[in-house]
Enzyme design. Structure first.
Site, PDB file in Angstrom:
ATOM      1  CD  GLU A  34      -2.735   1.140   2.545  1.00 17.86           C
ATOM      2  OE1 GLU A  34      -3.761   1.843   2.546  1.00 17.86           O
ATOM      3  OE2 GLU A  34      -2.402   0.410   3.512  1.00 17.86           O
TER       4      GLU A  34
ATOM      5  CE  LYS B 230      -7.416   1.404   3.487  1.00 18.48           C
ATOM      6  NZ  LYS B 230      -6.158   1.847   4.139  1.00 18.48           N
TER       7      LYS B 230
ATOM      8  CB  CYS C  46      -4.570  -1.677   4.293  1.00 15.29           C
ATOM      9  SG  CYS C  46      -3.794  -1.599   5.938  1.00 15.29           S
TER      10      CYS C  46
END
Length: 511
Positions: free
Chosen positions: A265, A341, A375
């Site tokens: 990331e 995300k 994540c």
């Protein structure tokens, strides 16, 4: 003759709107044998394999219907039940990469008996099997005439007499006349089929035009070689220096003939030091100015090194000027796609003003269907489940955590996703630090590749893991066919066993 001339028969694909007609015909054909499929079950079947659901209508009204799936015969073998084939009505057993068309149902309105509509349906199935280059057609044929002879002979003896034309069975005789041959008996195939005493005959029609599928160019590989980069955060003097380090890892992993390489990331965060003097939110927005160049460089490398690149994630500005954390999939055929995300942590919101994305994707690649969750997103089990229901077998998770506590949240959730979704999950993180850059601090990572937990996989459900805290790579082979076998034959079957009669999961995207 005048009455017959009024018929106008058309063969087409079944639609959900045909359900009431399907139910009525099913009730008449199978009266007292079993209950018809529910509307949501039929809708699920049509959704999974629309071309396999066939209908003959007369002047717009369905009068004959055939339902089917594609299966991998090796997963079921010569001893199976109707419920196993249909996944207990979920039809999750449908496998677009399978080798046989499996006939689930054929029923014709009794008022149309004698018009050879059953033969039309079977001929259409044969044409479908040929067009899809399948080995043939399988079905569990009923033997409803057996009840009259059950006290005097075994099912095997009855089948032999029907095959030798010493006895007539209304179903088996018809199927044998349509070029099907007997494979074996299926005891307890459908317990509710009392006239057949629960038994069925596994029947096979062979496609003489079948050509063995050989992967030459294109087509999904069964074994994917995955490279995972554990990235060292450091200050770079320029964009070119940064991309040189990226290319080093692409080059290194591609030397091992890897199919995919995964980066962590916020891969280009080391460049944020060039905006010293700006507050963190402004610096991150300026870092997004590099995004188009990063993506294009990754596409060029994917082509040059013949490898699919998951470019970790980078900040990106959309057309409205909204800042998002985005992962790019750069395929080795020159195409690309992206996954934003969805869930933004409190720190990301407070320091960088990221906004969450609105779309969840499953990507087609030359190693099969993959998903990407960045994540924090892997800590929300609904996302990976939705991706799995769309066919995902490999989930890739670029992450960035500063402490071991944060890392273990990502790791343990990723391991849970692998087990509950019966898929592979790879996590890629960064280590080290970027001095004198506000909000960057330190990073903690132990990149790893996780597997489901069953006998065919490593005892600890870990395919590979890196040494914590150092820059390195992992290269490991993942047999995606093992995922298919696990979902069908595993000790437990988390996907198949879901109680969709009690709960369901749906995606509600904002307009």
């Amino acid at each position: 003759m005048a009455e017959e001339a009024q018929h106008k028969l058309t063969t087409r694909h079944l639609q959900v709107g045909d359900y009431e007609a399907l139910r009525e015909i099913n009730d008449r054909v199978y009266h007292g044998v079993g209950t018809p499929w529910a509307r949501d079950e039929v809708a699920a079947l049509i959704g999974r394999f629309p071309e396999g659901q066939i209908c003959i209508e007369d002047n717009g009204v369905p009068v004959a219907i055939a339902l089917s799936l594609i299966i991998d015969f090796s997963l079921f073998g010569s001893r199976h039940t109707y419920h196993q084939i249909t996944g207990n009505g979920t039809f999750r057993t449908h496998d677009p990469e399978g080798d046989y068309l499996y006939g689930i149902e054929v029923f014709v309105d009794p008022d149309y008996q004698g018009m050879r509509l059953g033969r039309r349906l079977y001929d259409t199935r044969k044409e479908l099997a040929e067009n899809l280059n399948l080995k043939g057609i399988l079905l569990g044929g009923r033997i409803p005439g057996y009840h009259a002879h059950a006290t005097e002979m075994s099912p095997q003896q009855y089948i032999l007499k029907v095959k030798n034309r010493e006895l007539h069975d209304p179903v088996l005789t018809f199927q044998l006349s349509n070029d099907f041959h007997v494979h074996n008996i299926l005891p307890d195939y459908w317990p509710k089929d009392h006239p057949s005493r629960g038994h069925a005959v596994l029947l096979e029609w062979l496609n003489i035009y079948y050509e063995k599928k050989t992967r030459l160019i294109g087509g999904a590989k069964s074994v994917a070689r995955l490279g995972v980069v554990q990235w060292q955060m450091r200050r770079f003097d320029s964009f070119d220096d940064f991309m040189q380090q990226v290319e080093f890892f692409v080059d290194t992993v591609s030397d091992y003939q890897a199919d995919i390489v995964l980066f962590p990331e916020l891969l280009n965060a080391p460049l944020i030091h060039t905006y010293e003097g700006n507050n963190p939110a402004e610096a991150m927005r300026k870092l997004a100015e590099y995004t188009d160049d990063v993506r294009q460089a990754m596409i060029d490398m994917a082509l040059a090194y013949n490898i699919n690149i998951v470019a970790g994630s980078v900040p990106a500005l959309d057309e409205s000027g909204t800042l998002r954390n985005v992962s790019y999939l750069c395929r080795r055929d020159g195409t690309w796609d992206s996954q934003a995300k969805l869930h933004i942590t409190p720190e990301e919101d407070a320091h960088w003003r990221f906004a969450g994305g609105d779309d969840l994707k499953v990507f087609d690649t030359d190693v099969g269907k993959i998903g990407i969750l960045i994540c924090y997103d892997v800590e929300f089990p609904e996302l990976a489940r939705l991706q799995t229901l769309k066919g995902m077998k490999l989930l890739l998770v670029p992450f960035w955590t500063d402490t071991k506590t944060g890392y273990l949240r990502v790791r343990r959730c990723a391991q849970a996703r692998a087990i509950e979704n019966e898929c592979f999950v790879a996590i890629s993180g960064s280590v080290g630090n970027i001095p004198k850059v506000e909000t960057m601090g330190i990073q903690y990572s132990q990149s790893a590749v996780f597997t489901p937990s069953d006998f065919s996989f490593p005892h600890d459900a870990i395919a590979a893991e890196a040494t914590p805290g150092i820059e390195t790579t992992l290269v490991t082979d993942l047999d995606l066919d093992m995922i298919k076998e696990l979902r069908a034959l595993g000790s437990v079957r988390n996907i198949e066993s879901r109680r969709t009669d009690l709960y369901e999961l749906s995606w509600r995207r904002r307009s």
